[in-house]
Design a protein around this motif. Structure first.
Motif, mmCIF file in Angstrom:
data_model
loop_
_atom_site.group_PDB
_atom_site.id
_atom_site.type_symbol
_atom_site.label_atom_id
_atom_site.label_comp_id
_atom_site.label_asym_id
_atom_site.label_seq_id
_atom_site.Cartn_x
_atom_site.Cartn_y
_atom_site.Cartn_z
ATOM 1 N N UNK A 1 33.277 20.467 29.154
ATOM 2 C CA UNK A 1 32.526 20.441 30.349
ATOM 3 C C UNK A 1 31.415 21.425 30.530
ATOM 4 N N UNK A 2 31.442 21.901 31.726
ATOM 5 C CA UNK A 2 30.404 23.003 31.960
ATOM 6 C C UNK A 2 30.703 24.250 30.820
ATOM 7 N N UNK A 3 31.876 24.492 30.168
ATOM 8 C CA UNK A 3 32.236 25.662 29.558
ATOM 9 C C UNK A 3 32.184 25.225 28.023
ATOM 10 N N UNK A 4 31.482 24.233 27.627
ATOM 11 C CA UNK A 4 31.552 23.621 26.315
ATOM 12 C C UNK A 4 30.736 24.561 25.395
ATOM 13 N N UNK A 5 30.624 24.361 24.044
ATOM 14 C CA UNK A 5 30.249 25.213 23.298
ATOM 15 C C UNK A 5 29.022 24.280 22.323
ATOM 16 N N UNK A 6 27.798 24.662 22.295
ATOM 17 C CA UNK A 6 26.834 23.882 21.566
ATOM 18 C C UNK A 6 26.443 24.206 20.252
ATOM 19 N N UNK A 7 26.126 23.500 19.313
ATOM 20 C CA UNK A 7 25.448 24.049 18.145
ATOM 21 C C UNK A 7 23.861 24.143 18.453
ATOM 22 N N UNK A 8 23.251 24.646 17.370
ATOM 23 C CA UNK A 8 21.627 24.941 17.733
ATOM 24 C C UNK A 8 21.106 23.760 18.160
ATOM 25 N N UNK A 9 21.164 22.661 17.316
ATOM 26 C CA UNK A 9 20.306 21.410 17.705
ATOM 27 C C UNK A 9 20.735 20.954 19.356
ATOM 28 N N UNK B 1 15.521 18.738 17.266
ATOM 29 C CA UNK B 1 15.923 19.540 16.229
ATOM 30 C C UNK B 1 15.198 21.020 16.628
ATOM 31 N N UNK B 2 15.893 21.971 16.316
ATOM 32 C CA UNK B 2 15.500 23.519 16.385
ATOM 33 C C UNK B 2 14.605 23.958 14.954
ATOM 34 N N UNK B 3 13.842 24.669 15.187
ATOM 35 C CA UNK B 3 13.292 25.237 13.994
ATOM 36 C C UNK B 3 14.092 25.550 12.809
ATOM 37 N N UNK B 4 13.748 25.482 11.507
ATOM 38 C CA UNK B 4 14.541 25.574 10.359
ATOM 39 C C UNK B 4 14.704 27.036 10.243
ATOM 40 N N UNK B 5 13.788 27.917 10.546
ATOM 41 C CA UNK B 5 14.043 29.379 10.248
ATOM 42 C C UNK B 5 15.017 30.160 10.850
ATOM 43 N N UNK B 6 15.760 29.508 11.970
ATOM 44 C CA UNK B 6 16.781 29.968 12.625
ATOM 45 C C UNK B 6 18.045 29.843 11.910
ATOM 46 N N UNK B 7 18.009 29.086 10.995
ATOM 47 C CA UNK B 7 19.266 28.723 10.132
ATOM 48 C C UNK B 7 19.853 27.348 10.488
ATOM 49 N N UNK B 8 21.107 27.212 9.882
ATOM 50 C CA UNK B 8 21.787 25.843 10.031
ATOM 51 C C UNK B 8 22.367 25.747 11.604
ATOM 52 N N UNK B 9 22.120 24.495 11.988
ATOM 53 C CA UNK B 9 22.394 24.299 13.242
ATOM 54 C C UNK B 9 23.855 24.373 13.366
ATOM 55 N N UNK B 10 24.674 23.847 12.500
ATOM 56 C CA UNK B 10 26.179 23.990 12.738
ATOM 57 C C UNK B 10 26.873 25.283 12.474
#
Length: 444
Positions: A41-49, A60-69
């Motif tokens: 819910x509100x307290x979920x955890x997100x990957x970068x994307x 998609x997030x920019x590649x320079x930030x590393x792997x989304x997962x």
């Protein structure tokens, strides 16, 4: 779905999952549903994307930030006090076998314009740059008094009845100055405002003892612990626990409409044309919007960085509390930082949060004192969300609604809400006398 359950829990936020776990362990038949296709819910955890999509609207997030997962960014990041109530609750349910914890490196406070380590023992008080030499001695004496205080042994009370004397009166006995009172109240006892000064000192002294005992437990730089991979692990661990006890979890159930009988008592929950009957419903405010009221807003910033927060002794995980008086505000500000050392970001990356109760509609300006402490950031996201609390009478409708998460970066208020709800639902206090060592194996 046409079965009958004792309790249906709606939403898989932290509070709902903990309650669902506690009720399952008590042998109560629980159905746990969520309209989302993910836990938390509100307290979920997100990957970068997912983070990028939520705040930037792009896939998609920019590649320079590393792997989304490699990113596990908690939307409600909160550290746990090592000997605190939440850890006791987790041990009580035995959910700790699904989780690995790691100590948090640092606990800091912002006083007189600087970030300083929170001293919590007489030894630390003597070394702390927060105080001058005479103040150190006075604070050391106060910390010694707190450490030695034992409710059952009047010899340690020094003639003071802590249940009658206010915190302000107790502190006056030791002659401590305003700044010392500020960091003790807000960064050690973790009060979120100054009303504790006019209440009996017992609560503050017990909170200080908890901080010192938690600090001693892992011999680390802070009294806090945090799960590897972040808090997103908790709801999933509780889902596994619930299954062991015969509970049922269902994600991606649209609507989840709560049904009432003619007396206004809950009788079931309908989703996709099917109704599951129940005697009680436990949920977050979003499932019963007409039974809650808005109580405020939280402003927060999320930063991705390539370095630890400056002046925190290179801590890879840290909490910094900015007491309201130091900022001329009505509420404290909180800084939370975690990194690859807790597996919440790729190697070399740090995730920082700055949060506070919003007093204006402009989070950028309002959060500036906290953001200024972070140094150079790679990316910065701003967010403001409403907070709600229940206004219903559970004895009349059998609906038990949690209060929205606040701005704090520790679990103190969250677990108080959970324990109060547990008592309302079951009519009994939760027994928290557990063996704290049960949660220590994985923490090293």
């Amino acid at each position: 779905m046409d079965e009958e359950y004792e309790v249906i829990v709606l939403g898989t936020g932290l509070k709902e999952c903990i309650l669902s776990g506690l009720l399952s362990v008590d042998g109560i038949k629980v159905l746990h549903m969520d309209r989302n296709d993910y836990y938390g819910g509100e307290s979920t955890s997100l990957n970068l994307n997912q983070l990028w999509k939520k705040f930037r609207g792009e896939d998609k997030a920019p590649a320079h930030l590393g792997s989304s997962r490699d990113y596990n960014v908690d939307m409600m990041p909160k550290f746990m006090m090592a000997n605190g109530k939440l850890v006791r609750v987790l041990i009580h349910t035995d959910v700790t076998k699904y989780l690995s914890f790691k100590a948090v490196d640092g606990s800091y406070v912002f006083v007189k314009g600087k970030v300083q380590k929170v001293p919590a023992t007489p030894m630390e008080a003597l070394k702390s740059p927060l105080m001058g030499i005479f103040e150190k001695r006075r604070a050391g004496k106060f910390f010694s008094y707190v450490q030695e205080y034992d409710e059952k042994d009047p010899k340690t009370h020094d003639g003071v009845d802590l249940k009658r004397v206010t915190t302000k009166e107790l502190i006056a006995k030791f002659g401590l100055d305003e700044n010392t009172i500020d960091f003790i109240g807000h960064a050690v006892a973790l009060h979120s405002n100054d009303s504790h000064l006019h209440q009996p000192a017992y609560d503050t002294v017990m909170r200080m003892k908890l901080y010192a005992e938690s600090l001693a437990r892992f011999q680390g730089g802070s009294p806090y612990i945090y799960p590897l991979y972040g808090l997103g692990e908790l709801p999933q661990a509780f889902a596994r626990l619930s299954a062991v006890y015969g509970g049922t979890y269902m994600l991606n159930k649209p609507e989840c409409k709560v049904e009432f009988d003619e007396e206004g008592k809950v009788m079931g929950v309908t989703s996709e044309g099917e109704t599951a009957k129940c005697k009680k419903v436990v949920c977050d405010p979003s499932y019963l919007p007409n039974k809650v009221r808005k109580i405020g807003k939280v402003a927060r910033a999320i930063a991705i960085m390539s370095h630890p927060i400056p002046n925190t002794n290179d801590s890879h995980s840290v909490q910094v509390i900015l007491p309201q008086k130091q900022l001329g505000r009505k509420s404290d500000m909180y800084v939370f930082c975690c990194s690859y050392s807790h597996n919440v970001a790729p190697k070399g990356k740090f995730i920082a949060f700055v949060s506070t109760d919003a007093e204006t509609d402009n989070p950028q300006t309002e959060l500036k004192p906290g953001i200024d402490l972070l140094g150079q950031v790679d990316e910065l996201f701003f967010d403001i969300y409403d907070r709600y609390e229940p206004v219903n009478e559970p004895t009349l409708d059998n609906c038990f609604i949690s209060t929205s998460y606040d701005a704090t970066t520790h679990f103190d208020t969250t677990v108080v809400d959970v324990l109060n709800m547990y008592k309302l639902i079951t009519g009994k206090e939760l027994d928290l006398s557990v063996d704290l060592n049960a949660a220590s194996a994985a923490e090293e």
